[in-house]
Design an enzyme around this catalytic site. Structure first.
Site, mmCIF file in Angstrom:
data_model
loop_
_atom_site.group_PDB
_atom_site.id
_atom_site.type_symbol
_atom_site.label_atom_id
_atom_site.label_comp_id
_atom_site.label_asym_id
_atom_site.label_seq_id
_atom_site.Cartn_x
_atom_site.Cartn_y
_atom_site.Cartn_z
ATOM 1 N N SER A 195 0.955 -1.138 0.020
ATOM 2 C CA SER A 195 -0.041 0.006 0.106
ATOM 3 C C SER A 195 0.887 1.413 -0.043
ATOM 4 O O SER A 195 1.795 1.505 -0.820
ATOM 5 C CB SER A 195 -0.835 -0.071 1.285
ATOM 6 O OG SER A 195 -2.202 0.799 0.953
ATOM 7 N N LYS A 199 4.520 1.962 -2.289
ATOM 8 C CA LYS A 199 5.106 3.017 -2.855
ATOM 9 C C LYS A 199 6.435 3.169 -2.372
ATOM 10 O O LYS A 199 7.475 3.510 -3.222
ATOM 11 C CB LYS A 199 4.197 4.120 -2.746
ATOM 12 C CG LYS A 199 2.750 4.099 -3.188
ATOM 13 C CD LYS A 199 2.101 5.507 -3.051
ATOM 14 C CE LYS A 199 0.799 5.593 -2.538
ATOM 15 N NZ LYS A 199 -0.382 4.537 -3.144
ATOM 16 N N TRP A 289 -10.005 1.079 -5.487
ATOM 17 C CA TRP A 289 -9.290 2.211 -5.112
ATOM 18 C C TRP A 289 -7.829 1.782 -5.779
ATOM 19 O O TRP A 289 -6.782 2.949 -6.155
ATOM 20 C CB TRP A 289 -9.145 2.290 -3.778
ATOM 21 C CG TRP A 289 -8.217 3.550 -3.233
ATOM 22 C CD1 TRP A 289 -7.122 3.450 -2.582
ATOM 23 C CD2 TRP A 289 -8.538 4.980 -3.468
ATOM 24 N NE1 TRP A 289 -6.588 4.564 -2.123
ATOM 25 C CE2 TRP A 289 -7.371 5.653 -2.725
ATOM 26 C CE3 TRP A 289 -9.487 5.624 -3.907
ATOM 27 C CZ2 TRP A 289 -7.218 6.778 -2.740
ATOM 28 C CZ3 TRP A 289 -9.194 6.999 -4.188
ATOM 29 C CH2 TRP A 289 -8.280 7.720 -3.460
ATOM 30 N N HIS A 325 -6.792 -6.923 1.508
ATOM 31 C CA HIS A 325 -5.587 -5.829 1.216
ATOM 32 C C HIS A 325 -4.190 -6.304 1.880
ATOM 33 O O HIS A 325 -4.461 -6.274 3.192
ATOM 34 C CB HIS A 325 -6.148 -4.311 1.549
ATOM 35 C CG HIS A 325 -5.189 -3.295 1.008
ATOM 36 N ND1 HIS A 325 -4.404 -3.310 -0.047
ATOM 37 C CD2 HIS A 325 -4.868 -2.268 1.773
ATOM 38 C CE1 HIS A 325 -3.761 -2.344 0.127
ATOM 39 N NE2 HIS A 325 -4.050 -1.646 1.156
#
Length: 348
Positions: A195, A199, A289, A325
């Site tokens: 998540s 990044k 998303w 997730h």
């Protein structure tokens, strides 16, 4: 690397041409042609880095000359003196018994990111405690009193991802200094996170060529995803609605409101900065998303760089659902383990 490469002249954002399709990662910034050799790629990679720093993140400070590291009681301590100030990073690392040399995994804010610690048995596991550089913010309110911004006050307008990638590099500097004490294999370093931390792992691997394998998991918008492609799909993280403690406000001011096609680069080129080193990314299409259509498109464009170098076997991806997730599906665990075995353990 790329120190001998000439820095590109970067246009003012208002003068950037409108490029609807993903920019050609092989094309020189000044439009003078395309990269033809691996040696030229080093300079082209440097151009992409300069563009990302200029338009999106702020400039990553050069490696400081005054760094002292120690290892005691299971804790790695790295003290950086630079720019008239000081910053200290600590990491409670896990070192296997034996004489090694042991490969290294740097996990974003945990020993092994969101992947299972058992996948990294026999590794030196190094948690990167990112708040020691820049405090994580969900709200977009940057803490400019964080240690990194106190050390580099001229970068208070920068995005936290430049602070975090700098911190990852300083941990590697520290590991280099204590490598004999912990039997560290500095040729086999991996980074991973999920998540927002995915990044972080991506920027860490892109901006430091000492990292052998970069594993961003479900990194979404601002990670592997293309800003351009994300602008064309639904409820996903875009330039307009990402977190502006993580990125420079100038990114939104200059390229938001549907102007992402004026960016002279896109994140397939951020991914490509890792080439020719190894890269494996994971998605999760169940979560709208995350914008996996954008991530997949960007990844496929980046893969062309590895193909051109004849090393496409160093590039992997797995976008499957039916899991939470930041947990990994069985097929993802199996696939990433193959990359860990080959590019970090050195198995054939």
């Amino acid at each position: 690397m790329g120190e001998s490469c000439k820095a590109p002249t970067l246009p003012n954002p208002s003068q950037c041409p409108n490029v609807q399709k993903l920019p050609d990662p092989f094309e020189w910034s000044n439009g003078s042609g395309r990269v033809k050799t691996l040696a030229e790629w080093e300079c082209r990679r440097n151009e992409i880095k300069a563009e990302i720093e200029n338009y999106e993140l702020g400039k990553k400070p050069a490696p400081p000359t005054n760094i002292k590291a120690s290892y005691s009681g299971g804790t790695l301590t790295v003290t950086v003196n630079d720019n008239g100030g000081s910053l200290t990073l600590t990491s409670k690392i896990s070192v296997p018994s034996g004489n090694g040399p042991f490969p290294i995994i740097i996990g974003m804010n945990s020993n092994t990111g969101s992947l299972s610690a058992s996948q990294f048995n026999g590794f030196i596991q190094v948690p990167f405690n990112h708040d020691q550089c820049a405090q994580y913010s969900m709200s977009g309110q940057k803490n400019t009193n964080s240690p990194f911004y106190k050390l580099y006050p001229n970068l208070k307008q920068a995005g936290d991802y430049i602070a975090w990638s700098w911190g990852i590099s300083r941990l590697i500097d520290g590991l280099e200094q204590v490598k004999n004490q912990i039997h560290a294999d500095m040729e086999h370093i991996g980074v991973t996170g999920c998540s927002y931390a995915g990044k972080m792992a991506l920027f860490g691997g892109a901006f430091d060529e000492r990292i052998a394998l970069t594993i961003p998991q479900e990194s979404g918008g601002g990670g592997i995803n293309s800003w351009r492609v994300s602008d064309t799909i639904g409820n996903v993280e875009k330039i307009d609605n990402t977190n502006y403690s993580w990125f420079m406000q100038a990114l939104k001011n200059n390229f938001g409101s549907g102007k992402s096609t004026r960016l002279p680069y896109d994140h397939h080129e951020l991914i490509a900065m890792v080439a020719p080193r190894a890269f494996f990314t994971m998605g999760n299409p169940d979560y709208e998303w995350l914008g996996d259509k954008s991530g997949y498109t960007s990844a496929m464009a980046a893969l062309e760089v590895w193909k051109a170098m004849g090393v496409e076997d160093r590039f992997g991806f797995n976008f499957v659902g039916n899991h939470m997730h930041c947990s990994a599906a069985n097929s993802q665990v199996s696939d990433v383990n193959k990359f860990i075995d080959r590019f970090l353990r050195g198995k054939n």
